[in-house]
Design an enzyme around this catalytic site. Structure first.
Site, PDB file in Angstrom:
ATOM      1  N   CYS A  82     103.980  37.123  55.499  1.00  0.00           N
ATOM      2  CA  CYS A  82     103.081  36.714  56.579  1.00  0.00           C
ATOM      3  C   CYS A  82     103.357  35.273  56.995  1.00  0.00           C
ATOM      4  O   CYS A  82     103.425  34.379  56.143  1.00  0.00           O
ATOM      5  CB  CYS A  82     101.627  36.847  56.130  1.00  0.00           C
ATOM      6  SG  CYS A  82     100.438  36.295  57.379  1.00  0.00           S
ATOM      7  N   CYS A 137      96.450  30.294  55.536  1.00  0.00           N
ATOM      8  CA  CYS A 137      95.354  31.261  55.557  1.00  0.00           C
ATOM      9  C   CYS A 137      94.828  31.494  54.147  1.00  0.00           C
ATOM     10  O   CYS A 137      95.593  31.541  53.191  1.00  0.00           O
ATOM     11  CB  CYS A 137      95.852  32.578  56.160  1.00  0.00           C
ATOM     12  SG  CYS A 137      94.669  33.926  56.048  1.00  0.00           S
ATOM     13  N   CYS A 170      95.032  36.356  51.852  1.00  0.00           N
ATOM     14  CA  CYS A 170      95.825  36.957  50.772  1.00  0.00           C
ATOM     15  C   CYS A 170      96.091  35.933  49.669  1.00  0.00           C
ATOM     16  O   CYS A 170      96.160  34.732  49.917  1.00  0.00           O
ATOM     17  CB  CYS A 170      97.146  37.484  51.313  1.00  0.00           C
ATOM     18  SG  CYS A 170      96.949  38.873  52.462  1.00  0.00           S
ATOM     19  N   CYS A 214      97.937  39.567  61.288  1.00  0.00           N
ATOM     20  CA  CYS A 214      97.416  39.818  59.946  1.00  0.00           C
ATOM     21  C   CYS A 214      98.006  41.135  59.465  1.00  0.00           C
ATOM     22  O   CYS A 214      97.757  42.197  60.055  1.00  0.00           O
ATOM     23  CB  CYS A 214      95.887  39.881  59.936  1.00  0.00           C
ATOM     24  SG  CYS A 214      95.205  40.190  58.287  1.00  0.00           S
ATOM     25  N   GLN A 269      84.516  52.396  52.566  1.00  0.00           N
ATOM     26  CA  GLN A 269      85.762  52.045  51.897  1.00  0.00           C
ATOM     27  C   GLN A 269      86.633  51.268  52.886  1.00  0.00           C
ATOM     28  O   GLN A 269      86.610  51.534  54.093  1.00  0.00           O
ATOM     29  CB  GLN A 269      86.487  53.307  51.428  1.00  0.00           C
ATOM     30  CG  GLN A 269      85.784  54.057  50.313  1.00  0.00           C
ATOM     31  CD  GLN A 269      85.753  53.277  49.005  1.00  0.00           C
ATOM     32  OE1 GLN A 269      86.569  52.389  48.775  1.00  0.00           O
ATOM     33  NE2 GLN A 269      84.805  53.615  48.147  1.00  0.00           N
ATOM     34  N   GLU A 273      70.911  57.097  46.855  1.00  0.00           N
ATOM     35  CA  GLU A 273      71.379  55.854  47.472  1.00  0.00           C
ATOM     36  C   GLU A 273      70.175  54.973  47.794  1.00  0.00           C
ATOM     37  O   GLU A 273      69.144  55.465  48.271  1.00  0.00           O
ATOM     38  CB  GLU A 273      72.170  56.173  48.746  1.00  0.00           C
ATOM     39  CG  GLU A 273      72.519  54.985  49.618  1.00  0.00           C
ATOM     40  CD  GLU A 273      73.323  53.921  48.894  1.00  0.00           C
ATOM     41  OE1 GLU A 273      72.966  52.732  49.031  1.00  0.00           O
ATOM     42  OE2 GLU A 273      74.299  54.271  48.199  1.00  0.00           O
ATOM     43  N   ASP A 281      79.674  55.643  42.017  1.00  0.00           N
ATOM     44  CA  ASP A 281      80.515  54.623  42.646  1.00  0.00           C
ATOM     45  C   ASP A 281      79.641  53.403  42.918  1.00  0.00           C
ATOM     46  O   ASP A 281      79.271  53.124  44.060  1.00  0.00           O
ATOM     47  CB  ASP A 281      81.109  55.185  43.940  1.00  0.00           C
ATOM     48  CG  ASP A 281      82.041  54.203  44.632  1.00  0.00           C
ATOM     49  OD1 ASP A 281      82.410  53.181  44.008  1.00  0.00           O
ATOM     50  OD2 ASP A 281      82.401  54.445  45.803  1.00  0.00           O
ATOM     51  N   CYS A 286      84.947  49.394  41.762  1.00  0.00           N
ATOM     52  CA  CYS A 286      85.711  48.328  42.416  1.00  0.00           C
ATOM     53  C   CYS A 286      85.790  47.086  41.534  1.00  0.00           C
ATOM     54  O   CYS A 286      86.265  46.041  41.979  1.00  0.00           O
ATOM     55  CB  CYS A 286      85.092  47.980  43.767  1.00  0.00           C
ATOM     56  SG  CYS A 286      83.389  47.389  43.651  1.00  0.00           S
TER      57      CYS A 286
END
Length: 428
Positions: free
Chosen positions: A67, A73, A76, A153, A265, A314, A355, A381
């Site tokens: 990139c 930036c 990342c 990006c 997601q 939920e 999840d 995650c």
């Protein structure tokens, strides 16, 4: 200036080195074995950090970042590491975290890692400011308030970068001079969702006035934006300003209307990979399933396609309402952190899919560990909280049968984990 040799890469992707006096220093974008000249500084929390002044002897793992904005930036973190080395580092990082909570004899061989390609991220939040009669729109530089005005990006869907350029003229009329706002964009079925966070327009209070409404109206009709919402601050619920037509997402055959700023997601490809892994793990002959932390029904929809009876739990009332509008009457508004489902409430389910957010599901895992549910599929995650909760399930009589890493966040330190547990020891 200090010359150091990097010994390792830490969990957050920083190079780790030691000064002559023994102090540990964390260095941005440094790799194992490198000899570096660095400048030292301390962060607000007192950590000693270094920035690279010169790479005296580079690592064989060092690569040219793909990139053009990588140096300025803050998005990342790991583009300076060669791709094969990056994948191996991320796998080893996850395995190391899991081994801290799970005995090596209880940890199965990993299924092959899944890497979601660059250019697929369907949601993005740009920092935006109007200065010198120009819109600057991009990401904050790492540990800085400076906004890098990016024109490319590599991680996001190219559609979002095109829309970013489309909406800049309208933001000139919406954004206050020298006031930073956030612009959230998400690709949904039916168009692009846009949520603006921060003070806008000419009104002293920063609420949308006629000029903002008028600019938003033109933006809605002249760009690929299909819905525009606004909120004054983060964590506030967005207020719908304008909508061309309802937006939705598909979960299997389930078509779910999606409210503004919905948490999905990060990519369609990643969602499909997770859903496929979950469905492959659902036991043959299973009839009843509990989908815990169900969100907008990603796994509920696919399990319905397999003719399972699914109860979706939920806490987000907007997500629950969306699932019900999609025709899933078994969506239940339920705070699993305050009121985890106990053994009695879990009885009768053939499989649990959970999840949770990054905090994990400590109390819910405790309850599952005391239940008789034959199969538990845990999507996480956060490998650290997954490992903690997995340890409790194993103590409660479950075997961790399979484990797999899904890298939805390329060039970052984050990874997702899917673990499949089967009850080994019946609850007394």
């Amino acid at each position: 200036m200090h010359r150091v040799k990097v010994s390792d890469v830490g969990q957050k992707g920083d190079g780790v080195a030691h000064l002559d006096d023994g102090r540990t220093v964390f260095i941005d974008r440094a790799l194992p074995g490198e000899l570096l000249d660095i400048k030292l500084f301390k962060t607000k929390d007192g950590a000693l950090r270094g920035t690279i002044a010169e790479v005296v002897a580079p690592s064989p793992q060092r690569a040219q970042a793909p990139c053009p904005h990588y140096d300025t930036c803050g998005g990342c973190q790991m583009q300076h590491m060669a791709q094969d080395a990056y994948r191996a580092w991320k796998h080893d990082k996850v395995e190391s975290i899991l081994s801290q909570h799970i005995d090596e004899f209880d940890l199965p061989d990993f299924s092959p890692d899944i890497s979601i390609p660059a250019g697929t991220r369907r949601r993005v939040t740009f920092a935006c400011v109007k200065t010198n009669n120009k819109i600057v729109m991009g990401y904050h530089k790492r540990r800085s308030k400076h906004i890098s005005d990016i024109h490319e990006c590599l991680i996001v869907d190219p559609v979002l970068m095109r829309v970013r350029e489309q909406i800049k003229p309208y933001l000139m009329e919406i954004v206050k001079d020298n006031r930073v706002i956030d612009v959230f964009l998400q690709v949904l079925d039916g168009g692009i969702d846009c949520v603006i966070t921060g003070p806008v327009g000419k009104d002293k209070k920063g609420v949308p006035d006629f000029s903002v409404q008028e600019a938003c109206g033109r933006m809605l009709h002249e760009t690929d934006i299909a819905r525009i919402s606004w909120r004054m601050r983060e964590r506030a619920e967005p207020e719908l300003l304008l909508e061309a037509h309802p937006l939705f997402k598909r979960a299997g055959a389930l078509q779910v209307p999606v409210p503004p700023l919905a948490f999905l997601q990060p990519s369609r490809e990643g969602e499909e990979a997770l859903a496929q892994a979950v469905m492959n793990a659902v036991p043959e002959g299973a009839k009843r399933a509990a989908d815990l932390f169900a969100g907008h029904g990603t796994f509920t929809g696919y399990m319905r396609d397999k003719k399972l009876q699914v109860d979706a739990f939920e806490n987000d009332k907007r997500a629950v309402a969306a699932l019900r509008r999609a025709g899933h009457a078994q969506a239940k508004e339920w705070d699993l952190f305050k009121y985890p489902l106990d053994g009695k409430e879990l009885s009768g389910y053939d499989v649990i899919v959970l999840d949770p957010p990054r905090a994990g599901a400590r109390d819910q895992a405790e309850c599952i560990a005391r239940s008789q549910v034959p199969c538990v599929i845990y999507v996480s995650c956060n490998p650290s909280t997954f490992a903690r909760d997995a340890g409790r399930l194993i103590e409660g009589g479950y075997d961790l049968k399979t484990i797999q890493i899904v890298d939805q966040f390329i060039w970052s330190t984050h990874a997702e984990v899917i673990g499949v547990f089967e009850r080994r020891v019946p609850v007394a």
